[in-house]
Design a protein around this motif. Sequence first.
Motif, PDB file in Angstrom:
ATOM      1  N   ASP A   1       0.826  -1.200   0.000  1.00 33.13           N
ATOM      2  CA  ASP A   1       0.000   0.000   0.000  1.00 33.13           C
ATOM      3  C   ASP A   1       0.865   1.256   0.000  1.00 33.13           C
ATOM      4  OD1 ASP A   1       0.891   0.440   2.589  1.00 33.13           O
ATOM      5  OD2 ASP A   1      -0.940  -0.265   3.546  1.00 33.13           O
TER       6      ASP A   1
ATOM      7  N   ARG B   1      -1.896  -7.679   6.849  1.00 35.84           N
ATOM      8  CA  ARG B   1      -0.986  -6.563   6.607  1.00 35.84           C
ATOM      9  C   ARG B   1       0.282  -6.828   7.404  1.00 35.84           C
ATOM     10  NH1 ARG B   1      -3.061  -1.137   8.960  1.00 35.84           N
ATOM     11  NH2 ARG B   1      -2.094  -2.015  10.827  1.00 35.84           N
TER      12      ARG B   1
ATOM     13  N   THR C   1      -2.903  -2.777  -5.718  1.00 34.64           N
ATOM     14  CA  THR C   1      -3.002  -1.450  -5.114  1.00 34.64           C
ATOM     15  C   THR C   1      -3.443  -0.464  -6.177  1.00 34.64           C
ATOM     16  OG1 THR C   1      -1.200  -2.007  -3.605  1.00 34.64           O
ATOM     17  CG2 THR C   1      -1.768   0.311  -3.812  1.00 34.64           C
TER      18      THR C   1
ATOM     19  N   ARG D   1      -4.509   2.566  -2.327  1.00 33.44           N
ATOM     20  CA  ARG D   1      -5.427   1.747  -1.543  1.00 33.44           C
ATOM     21  C   ARG D   1      -5.362   0.297  -2.022  1.00 33.44           C
ATOM     22  NH1 ARG D   1     -10.620   5.447  -2.674  1.00 33.44           N
ATOM     23  NH2 ARG D   1      -9.815   4.983  -4.770  1.00 33.44           N
ATOM     24  N   VAL D   2      -5.582  -0.629  -1.090  1.00 32.50           N
ATOM     25  CA  VAL D   2      -5.472  -2.049  -1.395  1.00 32.50           C
ATOM     26  C   VAL D   2      -6.831  -2.574  -1.850  1.00 32.50           C
ATOM     27  CG1 VAL D   2      -4.996  -4.325  -0.453  1.00 32.50           C
ATOM     28  CG2 VAL D   2      -3.564  -2.409   0.177  1.00 32.50           C
TER      29      VAL D   2
ATOM     30  N   ASP E   1      -9.142   1.217   2.947  1.00 30.27           N
ATOM     31  CA  ASP E   1      -8.590   2.573   2.930  1.00 30.27           C
ATOM     32  C   ASP E   1      -8.555   3.101   4.354  1.00 30.27           C
ATOM     33  OD1 ASP E   1      -7.618   5.020   2.180  1.00 30.27           O
ATOM     34  OD2 ASP E   1      -9.563   5.818   1.529  1.00 30.27           O
TER      35      ASP E   1
END
Length: 983
Positions: free
Chosen positions: A58, A73, A100, A105-106, A119
């Motif tokens: 990210d 994460r 991404t 944002r992922v 987000d």
Amino acid sequence: MESPLAKLLQVLGYLLAACLLPFNAVALNTGHTSNYTVQHWNMQQGLPHNMVNAITQDRDGFIWVTTWEGAARFNGRSFTPFDDSNIPGLEARSFRSAVTDIQGRVVLGAPQTGLWRQDHGQWQQLLAAGHPRLSMLLLRTRNGDIWVGTESGLFRLDDKGKLQPGPKLSHRYRNSWVSAMTELDNGYLLLAADDDLFEIDPQTRQARKLNWGTQHIGTIFNLLQTRHGEIFLAPQRGLYQKTAAGLVSLPAFEKLRISAMLEDRSGNIWISTAERGLLRWQGNVIEAVGEKEGLTGHNTPALFEDSEGHLWVGTTDGLFLIARSTTKGIDTRHGLDNKNVRTVLHARDGSMWIGTSAGLNRWKQGQVSTLKSLWGEDAYSSVLALAETADGIWAGSYERGIVLIDGNGHVKKRMDRTSGLSSNRIRALLADGDDLWIGSHGVLSRLDKAGVIHHYGPEYGLEDGFIVALYKDSHGNLWIGGGQGLCILPPTLTKAHCYSRQSSPQLPAQIAFDFLERPNGDMLIASDHGILRWDGKSFHRYGKAQGLPNESLFRLMPDRQGFLWVSSNNGVFRIDPGQLDEIDRGKRSQFSLMHFTQDSGMPSSQANGNSFPAADMDDDGNFWVATGAGVAIINTQIPANISHAKVPLVIEQLLVDGVEHSALELIKLPATDTKRIVIRYAGLNHRHIHELRYRYRLLGFDNKWIEAGNGNEAVFTNLPPGNFTFEVQAMAPPLDWSRVPQSNQTSLRFTLTPAWWQRLDVQLGVIFLSVLAILALLRLYNLSQYKRQERLELEVKIRTQELNEKNHALQEASQVQSQLMQRLELLAGQDELTSLPNRRSARKQMEALCRVQAIRLAMIDLDHFKCINDRYGHETGDRALIIFARLLQQHAGRLENCARLGGEEFALLIPDAGHDAALAQCQSLCEQMAATPIHAVDGGILYCTVSIGLSNPSREPHQLLREADEALYRAKKTGRNRVCVAD
């Protein structure tokens, strides 16, 4: 039907294409890579599932992975999992793909619930009604579009987060299965659907079917276009390249199952395979990163290059980080006979000799060979020392002496105690011209050119203990390091000068492991208490307080740039030796050093010592270090001035009294309700994650920086109201807090609001009223003081007289108590019957004498004393004890040196006496007691003899007691009425 001529032309076209291909696509040299380190994480470190499906990064620098048991994460140390059990509204547990978006944002793809976007802690499902939920592939193009390939066709994620149908790829009754996608250099999208290839215009988003002849190779699962325009296609097995004449199979990848392909920023092509692990293809060379390098499990499509250029790989065995490194290792996988390496030597022919716990190995031109039968058939021993003379390589062993080996690895000579060595355990060897110095236990030996062995022991002033280091300085002095400190033997081979903890000047260490002479004549010493510097007059010590990660140091070696390389129990350091002088002058407080550990590529962070040499430098400037898991090889040709690594620093979590708050917003909290604030931060330089060091401060509370080491959280309790700014900085080695890059710091602001009674105006009003009240009270107090003064003066006079009387009584009681205590102390240390010191007093006296000199102890037992008690009565036995006690005191000279230990057992302490004098003293006592009559209670006369056990001189009380007791037992065993001396 094609004509024979058409078929012939097609074959000729493929042959021409093969000839036009780069050489590397046809014939490749393969091997295992040695320029990369592999780090590994799995479920034991918090990964939700060991099978990693996809990887992305990210905008903050966090690594995200998807697994069948949720997404996670990763901050380089720990995983934060996300699934339907801990995120409200997240209707997914299994995730397959990840990407991404252009804002950092992922976006994650779940097989059953579609796309999800995260987000800053907020999760959103990106799914329009009626669209399929089976998400397979995600691709973000350079213009920011995100394409979604599924088993139900192609879709595009628009700017509003809505899924829009892509172009239709099939006119059949069902939608096409998208199996591979990539972006071409012209911005077009190349994708494989079913058994066909399509090209999609990014502007019109129209699809055009490509006739590349893929029908004969089957479904395409991976696509890649390189920066040079080369296009590669991977079907179920093998790899093909698109040429002007068609698709050409690459023989080097024939029959390999390829799960992912990637071109990194350096132009390397990385290919993830099921059979050979991960392959790096560059030029005409393919290198493999597999189980031999630590990459385990079956590879998955998870292959990703992060913002730092490091490669992340997912397999069925977890998550792996592959990064370039100046450090590599050699262990049993490369041919060593044992991974526990004890000593390393660089030979004149460029080969490296490696001694292990199992024997001796030789590395030459990249190949490792083990020398067999060094000590004879079916015999082996640890090799602890190596040296090279004109005759060949000498190896010292743990228990079999030394052996000489020629350049072909053949044994020329063996020597041990039967050959004249003082010990078979050799820990240090040093070649000195035609001579060989040999270090063993307590004795230094020299083997001269004629084969004669000369010994140098205590008569030369050498301390007792193992010799583990030998060094010849520019003046010809021989420096000897070992378990008792260090000694310096002059060139004349006269008496050595030794330094230890008891010497003056005192050596600030117990063991000296290595020496290195500086150009100015100072001697640097690797010790168990850091680096020592001897300037000819005194020792200077540099340890953890000066920034060394560890103080158990084994080897000091200079490189071509003048830096000092140090092996230790916690990796290897590179130090600028000029900083020693800067620390001495007060210009700096700590070293700015580079630190290499297992995370840098060493087989183990634990370097080995107590052997010599424990490391060496080869002709190419590589530092070879013996460790407990193999040989670490560090390339020392690192630029002298290294720019500090970029460390993206983020506030990962803010907890206030256990409740998480967003770190992105200005936080206002009531001070009275805020008891504990925890701020967790993370430096996202994944290459140096375990080497990162942090410091922080809280402006508004304390402006001083707090060194946090590698800790990643700050805790504050019971803060007062106010505005605060939390600042944190991170650095990777070499550490220099005066040069922290802007990218390596971040901050967080928060406010603690006061309660009404904490407001300034309220506090000022309270202070004003308090002052008025105090003044009024003072006035009343002064008036009452006059009335109380007269009463107090009278009371003081009466009380003073009472106190004087009580003090007098207390003084008399104190004198009585002191006399009683003196009497009790005397009785506690004295035998009541004989008035000799008792066992407790004897023990204290013996320990006191042992602290200043070696003494002898005689333990004495009255022979057949029980028979005297039984026949003549206990009163007669007491007379015998008293008579012997008087004789013992006469022979002791001082009452403190004799004692009754209990029953018929006595002790005599004999200081300052040689063997003959002590023996004569005990024999005299034995003879006098045998000749002394004892008057029994019934009027009769009897005689009693004694047995005496005499110890050797020692300063160890336990040894004195043990030896005297064993000698006493032997005296009684051999007939009593005699003196026996300990063996």
